[in-house]
Design a protein around this motif. Structure first.
Motif, PDB file in Angstrom:
ATOM      1  N   ILE A 212       0.837  -1.207   0.000  1.00 38.64           N
ATOM      2  CA  ILE A 212       0.000   0.000   0.000  1.00 38.64           C
ATOM      3  C   ILE A 212       0.870   1.255   0.000  1.00 38.64           C
ATOM      4  O   ILE A 212       0.565   2.234  -0.686  1.00 38.64           O
ATOM      5  CB  ILE A 212      -0.948  -0.017   1.217  1.00 38.64           C
ATOM      6  N   LYS A 213       1.974   1.224   0.737  1.00 38.03           N
ATOM      7  CA  LYS A 213       2.857   2.387   0.787  1.00 38.03           C
ATOM      8  C   LYS A 213       3.573   2.628  -0.542  1.00 38.03           C
ATOM      9  O   LYS A 213       3.989   3.755  -0.830  1.00 38.03           O
ATOM     10  CB  LYS A 213       3.883   2.207   1.904  1.00 38.03           C
ATOM     11  N   LEU A 214       3.720   1.570  -1.343  1.00 41.46           N
ATOM     12  CA  LEU A 214       4.335   1.742  -2.668  1.00 41.46           C
ATOM     13  C   LEU A 214       3.419   2.527  -3.604  1.00 41.46           C
ATOM     14  O   LEU A 214       3.875   3.067  -4.607  1.00 41.46           O
ATOM     15  CB  LEU A 214       4.664   0.373  -3.275  1.00 41.46           C
ATOM     16  N   ASN A 215       2.146   2.560  -3.282  1.00 34.91           N
ATOM     17  CA  ASN A 215       1.198   3.362  -4.045  1.00 34.91           C
ATOM     18  C   ASN A 215       1.432   4.831  -3.686  1.00 34.91           C
ATOM     19  O   ASN A 215       1.229   5.229  -2.545  1.00 34.91           O
ATOM     20  CB  ASN A 215      -0.224   2.942  -3.684  1.00 34.91           C
ATOM     21  N   PRO A 216       1.873   5.673  -4.614  1.00 34.22           N
ATOM     22  CA  PRO A 216       2.206   7.067  -4.282  1.00 34.22           C
ATOM     23  C   PRO A 216       1.016   7.878  -3.795  1.00 34.22           C
ATOM     24  O   PRO A 216       1.189   8.902  -3.136  1.00 34.22           O
ATOM     25  CB  PRO A 216       2.742   7.625  -5.610  1.00 34.22           C
ATOM     26  N   LEU A 217      -0.189   7.409  -4.118  1.00 35.22           N
ATOM     27  CA  LEU A 217      -1.379   8.136  -3.684  1.00 35.22           C
ATOM     28  C   LEU A 217      -1.696   7.885  -2.210  1.00 35.22           C
ATOM     29  O   LEU A 217      -2.393   8.687  -1.581  1.00 35.22           O
ATOM     30  CB  LEU A 217      -2.573   7.724  -4.549  1.00 35.22           C
ATOM     31  N   GLU A 222      -3.350   9.903   3.094  1.00 37.03           N
ATOM     32  CA  GLU A 222      -3.112   9.795   4.530  1.00 37.03           C
ATOM     33  C   GLU A 222      -2.728  11.150   5.122  1.00 37.03           C
ATOM     34  O   GLU A 222      -3.196  11.523   6.203  1.00 37.03           O
ATOM     35  CB  GLU A 222      -2.001   8.779   4.805  1.00 37.03           C
ATOM     36  N   THR A 223      -1.892  11.894   4.420  1.00 38.07           N
ATOM     37  CA  THR A 223      -1.468  13.210   4.916  1.00 38.07           C
ATOM     38  C   THR A 223      -2.618  14.208   4.881  1.00 38.07           C
ATOM     39  O   THR A 223      -2.757  15.035   5.795  1.00 38.07           O
ATOM     40  CB  THR A 223      -0.288  13.741   4.083  1.00 38.07           C
ATOM     41  N   LEU A 224      -3.443  14.142   3.841  1.00 33.60           N
ATOM     42  CA  LEU A 224      -4.611  15.018   3.776  1.00 33.60           C
ATOM     43  C   LEU A 224      -5.533  14.771   4.964  1.00 33.60           C
ATOM     44  O   LEU A 224      -6.024  15.717   5.593  1.00 33.60           O
ATOM     45  CB  LEU A 224      -5.371  14.783   2.462  1.00 33.60           C
ATOM     46  N   ARG A 225      -5.750  13.497   5.286  1.00 36.09           N
ATOM     47  CA  ARG A 225      -6.583  13.165   6.454  1.00 36.09           C
ATOM     48  C   ARG A 225      -5.932  13.649   7.749  1.00 36.09           C
ATOM     49  O   ARG A 225      -6.597  14.182   8.626  1.00 36.09           O
ATOM     50  CB  ARG A 225      -6.800  11.652   6.513  1.00 36.09           C
ATOM     51  N   TYR A 226      -4.637  13.425   7.829  1.00 37.56           N
ATOM     52  CA  TYR A 226      -3.907  13.825   9.034  1.00 37.56           C
ATOM     53  C   TYR A 226      -3.995  15.333   9.248  1.00 37.56           C
ATOM     54  O   TYR A 226      -4.109  15.813  10.380  1.00 37.56           O
ATOM     55  CB  TYR A 226      -2.444  13.384   8.907  1.00 37.56           C
ATOM     56  N   SER A 227      -3.965  16.089   8.170  1.00 32.27           N
ATOM     57  CA  SER A 227      -3.946  17.549   8.277  1.00 32.27           C
ATOM     58  C   SER A 227      -5.274  18.122   8.759  1.00 32.27           C
ATOM     59  O   SER A 227      -5.291  19.156   9.432  1.00 32.27           O
ATOM     60  CB  SER A 227      -3.576  18.173   6.926  1.00 32.27           C
ATOM     61  N   ILE A 228      -6.397  17.465   8.427  1.00 34.16           N
ATOM     62  CA  ILE A 228      -7.697  18.031   8.800  1.00 34.16           C
ATOM     63  C   ILE A 228      -8.366  17.305   9.956  1.00 34.16           C
ATOM     64  O   ILE A 228      -9.200  17.890  10.657  1.00 34.16           O
ATOM     65  CB  ILE A 228      -8.662  18.053   7.592  1.00 34.16           C
ATOM     66  N   LEU A 237       9.390  11.460   4.327  1.00 32.06           N
ATOM     67  CA  LEU A 237       9.963  10.560   3.320  1.00 32.06           C
ATOM     68  C   LEU A 237       8.881  10.001   2.397  1.00 32.06           C
ATOM     69  O   LEU A 237       9.128   9.803   1.199  1.00 32.06           O
ATOM     70  CB  LEU A 237      10.723   9.418   4.001  1.00 32.06           C
ATOM     71  N   ASP A 238       7.693   9.743   2.947  1.00 32.97           N
ATOM     72  CA  ASP A 238       6.596   9.248   2.114  1.00 32.97           C
ATOM     73  C   ASP A 238       6.171  10.306   1.105  1.00 32.97           C
ATOM     74  O   ASP A 238       5.889   9.995  -0.056  1.00 32.97           O
ATOM     75  CB  ASP A 238       5.403   8.850   2.997  1.00 32.97           C
ATOM     76  N   ILE A 239       6.109  11.563   1.550  1.00 31.30           N
ATOM     77  CA  ILE A 239       5.749  12.661   0.639  1.00 31.30           C
ATOM     78  C   ILE A 239       6.831  12.849  -0.418  1.00 31.30           C
ATOM     79  O   ILE A 239       6.540  13.115  -1.596  1.00 31.30           O
ATOM     80  CB  ILE A 239       5.523  13.965   1.424  1.00 31.30           C
ATOM     81  N   VAL A 244       8.742  12.381  -6.059  1.00 28.95           N
ATOM     82  CA  VAL A 244       9.673  11.850  -7.060  1.00 28.95           C
ATOM     83  C   VAL A 244       8.934  10.974  -8.067  1.00 28.95           C
ATOM     84  O   VAL A 244       9.153  11.074  -9.284  1.00 28.95           O
ATOM     85  CB  VAL A 244      10.811  11.051  -6.383  1.00 28.95           C
ATOM     86  N   PHE A 245       8.041  10.119  -7.574  1.00 29.22           N
ATOM     87  CA  PHE A 245       7.266   9.246  -8.452  1.00 29.22           C
ATOM     88  C   PHE A 245       6.421  10.082  -9.425  1.00 29.22           C
ATOM     89  O   PHE A 245       6.349   9.786 -10.619  1.00 29.22           O
ATOM     90  CB  PHE A 245       6.353   8.346  -7.612  1.00 29.22           C
ATOM     91  N   THR A 246       5.799  11.139  -8.908  1.00 25.40           N
ATOM     92  CA  THR A 246       4.951  11.995  -9.744  1.00 25.40           C
ATOM     93  C   THR A 246       5.769  12.711 -10.811  1.00 25.40           C
ATOM     94  O   THR A 246       5.355  12.790 -11.982  1.00 25.40           O
ATOM     95  CB  THR A 246       4.208  13.022  -8.876  1.00 25.40           C
ATOM     96  N   LEU A 247       6.929  13.233 -10.446  1.00 25.26           N
ATOM     97  CA  LEU A 247       7.772  13.944 -11.406  1.00 25.26           C
ATOM     98  C   LEU A 247       8.269  13.015 -12.514  1.00 25.26           C
ATOM     99  O   LEU A 247       8.270  13.385 -13.698  1.00 25.26           O
ATOM    100  CB  LEU A 247       8.959  14.593 -10.692  1.00 25.26           C
ATOM    101  N   LEU A 248       8.678  11.810 -12.141  1.00 26.71           N
ATOM    102  CA  LEU A 248       9.130  10.839 -13.144  1.00 26.71           C
ATOM    103  C   LEU A 248       7.984  10.467 -14.080  1.00 26.71           C
ATOM    104  O   LEU A 248       8.158  10.363 -15.301  1.00 26.71           O
ATOM    105  CB  LEU A 248       9.685   9.592 -12.453  1.00 26.71           C
TER     106      LEU A 248
END
Length: 268
Positions: A212-217, A222-228, A237-239, A244-248
């Motif tokens: 699941i963590k290999l999925n960049p989404l 998770e961070t969006l949920r954590y923030s609100i 490191l996850d972000i 990096v995955f998105t840029l590639l």
């Protein structure tokens, strides 16, 4: 040159991008009774169903958060991602009648589709904000934290990742038409390896959690949920991995897209 993207030209065609955005937004619910209200109704109904099935029948953990708020905070961003990916996956087929007749930067099409989807997401975020205020007034243990400043950046990652993957798919489907059906099926499966209807902390199997963590989404949602909500997980490191995955993916997507546009009319 594969990397001659000529991105400066896009600014000269900004009015065309604006016209595509307005057309896409107006065409989706043209001749419908409720019109843009479907932008709100669809995620609300989906959230309600998930709350009854996963939160009620299966008793799946929401980390102590209100079920409607927890599920909707994942569903609206997942729906935008999957919808934008599938929309961009059809770019060459949808715009073939224009691409074959007149010149304009072909990248204007996926960019316009990505931005028009953001308009719908904006309505849904407002609904999420209303739900948030409602539960906050009624004493729910939810709290915004400092990672909220990452919200625009995380939203940008979702936009770029979905657009990039869509451009890769549309470039390949020119030759392999059945790839679109595979991608549509794959998107349905991909939701279950993304923490949309469950928290990452609820996955106890280490191998499955790693997948699941290999999925960049995953880290983005998770961070969006954590923030609100104040619950979930957040790691820099996850972000970084998602970035990096998105840029590639973006580099590969634009390169393939520009290469395919030169001969796709003859192929299609």
């Amino acid at each position: 040159n594969l990397f001659d993207w000529n991105l400066k030209e896009l600014w000269q065609y900004k009015d065309l991008i604006y016209m595509f955005i307005i057309r896409d937004f107006a065409a989706v619910y043209k001749q419908t009774i409720l019109g843009p209200l479907w932008y709100i109704i669809q995620p609300l109904i989906t959230t309600l169903v998930y709350a009854m099935v996963f939160g009620g029948l299966t008793k799946m953990s929401t980390e102590g958060q209100p079920k409607m708020l927890f599920y909707m905070s994942g569903i609206i961003f997942w729906n935008y991602f999957s919808g934008n990916l599938l929309k961009n996956a059809d770019t060459f087929l949808i715009y073939s009648h224009l691409f074959g007749k007149v010149y304009f930067p072909r990248l204007t099409a996926p960019i316009a589709a990505t931005i028009s989807g953001l308009l719908a997401l904006g309505f849904q975020i407002l609904v999420l904000a209303v739900l948030y205020i409602y539960y906050l007034i009624h004493g729910a243990d939810i709290k915004i934290n400092y990672t909220l400043f990452l919200f625009p950046y995380l939203l940008l990652l979702i936009c770029l990742l979905s657009m990039s993957l869509g451009m890769i798919v549309t470039s390949l489907t020119i030759k392999y038409r059945d790839l679109k059906h595979l991608v549509t099926f794959g998107i349905q499966l991909a939701m279950w390896v993304t923490p949309v209807v469950y928290p990452l902390s609820g996955v106890t199997n280490l191998k499955l959690q790693t997948l699941i963590k290999l999925n960049p989404l995953s880290s983005i949602i998770e961070t969006l949920r954590y923030s609100i909500l104040g619950t979930g997980s957040f790691h820099w490191l996850d972000i970084l991995y998602s970035t990096v995955f998105t840029l590639l993916t973006l580099i590969i997507g634009i390169t393939l897209f520009n290469k395919t546009e030169k001969y796709f009319i003859d192929t299609i």
